[in-house]
Enzyme design. Sequence first.
Site, PDB file in Angstrom:
ATOM      1  N   CYS A 119      22.548  45.000  13.867  1.00 15.34           N
ATOM      2  CA  CYS A 119      23.621  45.622  14.711  1.00 15.34           C
ATOM      3  C   CYS A 119      24.837  46.342  14.473  1.00 15.34           C
ATOM      4  O   CYS A 119      25.181  47.214  14.782  1.00 15.34           O
ATOM      5  CB  CYS A 119      23.405  45.827  16.539  1.00 15.34           C
ATOM      6  SG  CYS A 119      24.500  43.948  16.702  1.00 15.34           S
ATOM      7  N   GLU A 169       0.539  -1.236   0.265  1.00 18.44           N
ATOM      8  CA  GLU A 169       0.029  -0.103  -0.002  1.00 18.44           C
ATOM      9  C   GLU A 169       0.561   1.278   0.155  1.00 18.44           C
ATOM     10  O   GLU A 169       2.358   1.596   0.405  1.00 18.44           O
ATOM     11  CB  GLU A 169      -0.806  -0.083   1.434  1.00 18.44           C
ATOM     12  CG  GLU A 169      -1.572  -1.357   1.532  1.00 18.44           C
ATOM     13  CD  GLU A 169      -2.717  -1.565   2.896  1.00 18.44           C
ATOM     14  OE1 GLU A 169      -2.436  -0.684   3.421  1.00 18.44           O
ATOM     15  OE2 GLU A 169      -3.363  -1.859   3.026  1.00 18.44           O
ATOM     16  N   CYS A 172      26.950  36.958  18.169  1.00 16.02           N
ATOM     17  CA  CYS A 172      26.993  38.212  18.369  1.00 16.02           C
ATOM     18  C   CYS A 172      26.986  38.622  19.696  1.00 16.02           C
ATOM     19  O   CYS A 172      25.636  37.956  20.567  1.00 16.02           O
ATOM     20  CB  CYS A 172      25.611  39.105  17.624  1.00 16.02           C
ATOM     21  SG  CYS A 172      25.580  41.251  17.849  1.00 16.02           S
ATOM     22  N   LYS A 195      10.511   3.526   3.544  1.00 17.45           N
ATOM     23  CA  LYS A 195      10.511   5.356   3.330  1.00 17.45           C
ATOM     24  C   LYS A 195      11.163   5.125   2.384  1.00 17.45           C
ATOM     25  O   LYS A 195      12.826   5.218   2.434  1.00 17.45           O
ATOM     26  CB  LYS A 195      11.378   5.195   4.477  1.00 17.45           C
ATOM     27  CG  LYS A 195      10.337   5.840   5.728  1.00 17.45           C
ATOM     28  CD  LYS A 195       9.541   6.579   6.136  1.00 17.45           C
ATOM     29  CE  LYS A 195       8.407   7.241   7.407  1.00 17.45           C
ATOM     30  NZ  LYS A 195       9.553   7.210   8.624  1.00 17.45           N
ATOM     31  N   CYS A 234      20.948  43.628  21.043  1.00 17.78           N
ATOM     32  CA  CYS A 234      20.767  42.974  19.646  1.00 17.78           C
ATOM     33  C   CYS A 234      19.151  43.241  19.228  1.00 17.78           C
ATOM     34  O   CYS A 234      19.092  41.913  19.903  1.00 17.78           O
ATOM     35  CB  CYS A 234      22.179  41.807  18.592  1.00 17.78           C
ATOM     36  SG  CYS A 234      21.288  41.725  16.883  1.00 17.78           S
ATOM     37  N   TYR A 236      -7.240   2.147   5.890  1.00 14.32           N
ATOM     38  CA  TYR A 236      -6.586   1.332   5.110  1.00 14.32           C
ATOM     39  C   TYR A 236      -6.506   0.343   6.499  1.00 14.32           C
ATOM     40  O   TYR A 236      -5.722  -1.227   6.223  1.00 14.32           O
ATOM     41  CB  TYR A 236      -5.155   1.639   4.643  1.00 14.32           C
ATOM     42  CG  TYR A 236      -5.055   2.366   6.115  1.00 14.32           C
ATOM     43  CD1 TYR A 236      -4.260   2.202   7.324  1.00 14.32           C
ATOM     44  CD2 TYR A 236      -4.204   4.089   5.702  1.00 14.32           C
ATOM     45  CE1 TYR A 236      -4.129   3.126   8.089  1.00 14.32           C
ATOM     46  CE2 TYR A 236      -3.756   4.427   7.017  1.00 14.32           C
ATOM     47  CZ  TYR A 236      -3.656   4.279   8.389  1.00 14.32           C
ATOM     48  OH  TYR A 236      -2.892   4.852   8.707  1.00 14.32           O
ATOM     49  N   LYS A 266       2.072   4.673   1.655  1.00 12.65           N
ATOM     50  CA  LYS A 266       2.425   4.997   3.075  1.00 12.65           C
ATOM     51  C   LYS A 266       2.096   6.708   3.518  1.00 12.65           C
ATOM     52  O   LYS A 266       2.511   7.433   2.278  1.00 12.65           O
ATOM     53  CB  LYS A 266       3.487   4.967   3.354  1.00 12.65           C
ATOM     54  CG  LYS A 266       2.948   5.387   5.112  1.00 12.65           C
ATOM     55  CD  LYS A 266       5.358   4.966   5.569  1.00 12.65           C
ATOM     56  CE  LYS A 266       4.872   5.284   7.407  1.00 12.65           C
ATOM     57  NZ  LYS A 266       4.570   6.602   7.656  1.00 12.65           N
ATOM     58  N   CYS A 276      27.921  41.990  13.133  1.00 11.22           N
ATOM     59  CA  CYS A 276      26.892  41.169  13.373  1.00 11.22           C
ATOM     60  C   CYS A 276      25.518  42.360  12.441  1.00 11.22           C
ATOM     61  O   CYS A 276      26.176  43.182  12.378  1.00 11.22           O
ATOM     62  CB  CYS A 276      25.829  41.441  14.407  1.00 11.22           C
ATOM     63  SG  CYS A 276      24.220  41.590  14.783  1.00 11.22           S
ATOM     64  N   ASP A 295       0.916  10.533   3.274  1.00  9.69           N
ATOM     65  CA  ASP A 295       1.668  11.620   4.633  1.00  9.69           C
ATOM     66  C   ASP A 295       0.740  11.984   5.197  1.00  9.69           C
ATOM     67  O   ASP A 295       0.630  13.518   4.727  1.00  9.69           O
ATOM     68  CB  ASP A 295       2.692  11.948   3.898  1.00  9.69           C
ATOM     69  CG  ASP A 295       3.679  12.782   4.481  1.00  9.69           C
ATOM     70  OD1 ASP A 295       4.204  12.243   5.665  1.00  9.69           O
ATOM     71  OD2 ASP A 295       5.057  13.519   4.287  1.00  9.69           O
TER      72      ASP A 295
HETATM   73  S1  IVH Z   1      -0.988   0.154   8.567  1.00  9.87           S
HETATM   74  C1  IVH Z   1      -0.793  -1.731  12.569  1.00  9.87           C
HETATM   75  N1  IVH Z   1      -1.182   1.890   6.118  1.00  9.87           N
HETATM   76  O1  IVH Z   1       1.815   5.558   8.940  1.00  9.87           O
HETATM   77  C2  IVH Z   1      -1.039  -0.998  11.243  1.00  9.87           C
HETATM   78  N2  IVH Z   1       0.206   2.847   8.170  1.00  9.87           N
HETATM   79  O2  IVH Z   1       4.532   4.854  10.534  1.00  9.87           O
HETATM   80  C3  IVH Z   1      -0.537   0.305  11.588  1.00  9.87           C
HETATM   81  N3  IVH Z   1       0.406   5.522   6.881  1.00  9.87           N
HETATM   82  O3  IVH Z   1       1.038   5.701  12.296  1.00  9.87           O
HETATM   83  C4  IVH Z   1      -0.881   1.214   9.853  1.00  9.87           C
HETATM   84  N4  IVH Z   1      -0.356   5.080   5.197  1.00  9.87           N
HETATM   85  O4  IVH Z   1      -0.679   6.687   9.965  1.00  9.87           O
HETATM   86  C5  IVH Z   1      -0.567   1.848   7.666  1.00  9.87           C
HETATM   87  N5  IVH Z   1      -1.425   2.205   4.050  1.00  9.87           N
HETATM   88  C6  IVH Z   1      -1.311   2.156   5.494  1.00  9.87           C
HETATM   89  C7  IVH Z   1      -0.631   3.798   6.133  1.00  9.87           C
HETATM   90  C8  IVH Z   1      -0.393   3.469   7.304  1.00  9.87           C
HETATM   91  C9  IVH Z   1      -0.549   6.258   6.083  1.00  9.87           C
HETATM   92  C10 IVH Z   1       1.009   5.584   8.331  1.00  9.87           C
HETATM   93  C11 IVH Z   1       0.030   5.427   9.963  1.00  9.87           C
HETATM   94  C12 IVH Z   1       0.769   4.628  10.973  1.00  9.87           C
HETATM   95  C13 IVH Z   1       2.326   5.060  10.250  1.00  9.87           C
HETATM   96  C14 IVH Z   1       3.174   4.321  10.145  1.00  9.87           C
END
Ligand code: IVH
Length: 658
Positions: free
Chosen positions: A402, A107, A415, A305, A420, A216, A109, A399, A111
């Site tokens: 000043c 999936e 400084c 990440k 200042c 999710y 992630k 500086c 933000d």
């Molecule tokens: S699963 C037990 N799925 O990432 C499983 N998290 O670093 C719980 N997040 O706290 C999380 N997209 O805020 C999951 N597709 C996704 C996500 C996701 C973003 C965030 C979420 C979580 C953090 C973990």
Amino acid sequence: MLERMNEIIEIINKANYEYYTLDKPTLTDQEYDRYMGELQKIEEKHPEWIREDSPTHRVGNTVIDSFTKVTHRIPMLSLGNVFNESEILAFDERVRKVIPNPEYVCELKIDGLSVSLLYENGVLVRGATRGDGTTGEDITHNVKTIKTIPLTLKEKVTIEVRGEIYMSKDSFYALNEERERNHQELLANPRNAAAGSVRQLDSKIAASRKLDCFIYHLPDPENYHIKTHMEALNYMKRLGLRTNEENNKLVHSIDELLEYINYYTRHRQELPYEIDGIVIKVNNLSDQQKLGYTVRTPRWATAYKFPAEEVLTKLKEIKFTVGRTGQVTPNAILEPVRLAGSLISKATLHNEDYVRSKDFRVGDIVAIRKAGDVIPEVISVKEERRTGKEIPFEMIQNCPICNHPLVQKDAAYYCVNPHCPAKKIEALIHYTSRNAMNIDGFGDRIIEDFYNMGYLKDFPDFYHLKEFKEELMELEGFGEKSIQNLLDSIEESKKNSLERLLFGIGIRHVGSKTAKILASYFKDIDSLMNTDFDTLVSIKDIGVIIAESVTMYFDEFHKEMIEKLRQLGVNMKYLGVVTTDENFENKTFVLTGTLDHITRERAKEIIESKGGKTSSSVSKKTDVVIVGHDAGSKYQKALDLQIPIWEEEEFLNRVGEI
Ligand code: IVH
């Protein structure tokens, strides 16, 4: 009319789902507005009929006083991280030791910030933040304004689901453009913008910002006879919730998994929202059970990440800024570029040595990088793009604000002029910051403006601002309400415990942790001011550098400033657990009547911080009854039972609040 109301709610909620979740509009804007208008009228006439799932909640008509805590039935866990291919393979290997042939769901992630949604009999009744994973905050009023979160499900189930609230890139840019037009501070990135919106007491703000949500996670799938994570996602989708179906993928091999990651590493820029990685989850729920959990994260999932992003841009100028300690740092002024979702026009160059070692020159094309929340930094120069017109770096000797000659200490320049303005402004900003005096409503810019206009020169001036209320209200961008909020917050800061003040006044080397150690040891500022070096170094965790800095700080100038703060009513005492206060320790207090000077909540907090307990009824076991005015039967009972009675004033006196 009730029937008509119910009918309209069904129509609008269905249309919302079709429009926002399915992306298939079924009503025209005019039709939609007409239904909404009709519904609003009925609700105005019969507020007692307003339903939990009424779409009028979406327009942001709810203001709450404070956030209620929510204890998560099942903790909201976070995920472990992996950063490269070999760490992904190691994760897979750990899984394979328990599950020889795992299936994974990949999936995006998202933000944003995670949210828990609770539906009872198909109706959304609560939205809560993750908080520390165990306890979050109730943000239902804001959650209801998010159009991609249905107010009702397609089945009348009771279910908790979890997902991510986020702001799309387009909405974020539009919001910042609007803020720029209104001379408001720009928001750093979509995540901050989304998090800031749901942390508002007034739901109008969340309603005005286009937030979205992907679901999710189903925390208790066993209750719905579900065997795999994919089934859980499909089930939630069938209920009308918005999952990221388009991008979620079931993979059967590690090659397929790496391919997914590669694909989104290359294409993430094209997505309409920010992602900061890929989440990998074992699909089969009984496999998940076998893998289990560590203290804070599941062993059956991890987050890959993305590496910090880098972009090229032109270094237009090197500008020097002066921090509150007087340290002068070089900063890069850049041709604005988008980097990890934010528009960047400034980046740090750390210090003189860094700039020299990298040979950054004004006019260079440079690479800048951002990792997570960190301020962007200039990391390298494209020498091959030099034209010969670039200007080599030169460190300044005076500086920039000043003009006082700078003094070099180790790798940094300072400084040392105590007056200042740049240092003063930074110090004022620091005084208001969250871990210091926690004064809400000031942005850096406002403080700078107030400084330049002469309203704020030193800390005591904060407490004089109320004398200029009328004038301040006239300033552009301010109204009575925002000034009043500011003044209220300043007033409130007078009650802070000593450690906040010690951190706020900016004694060198005294961070918030050291401030706490000093406050809890000395209990009040006078004892600290009158102490000596030897006493200070004898305290655990206080070394010679801090001891020296503290004794040096309290010179005539600063003592006078402290005296002014005291005269203005700023608390100078430590309010934490004072174990020696036998007036409170292990005693039971009852509060009755109306208190004039503090809230009941605050009074309770103080009693508890001093080792006491509070109870709501008077009995023989009560040690003290604290009475405000208009006290009734509890007061009478205290008299009857001859329990000591303190009037509000006496209480405040004893705890050092007056
Ligand atoms: S699963 C037990 N799925 O990432 C499983 N998290 O670093 C719980 N997040 O706290 C999380 N997209 O805020 C999951 N597709 C996704 C996500 C996701 C973003 C965030 C979420 C979580 C953090 C973990």
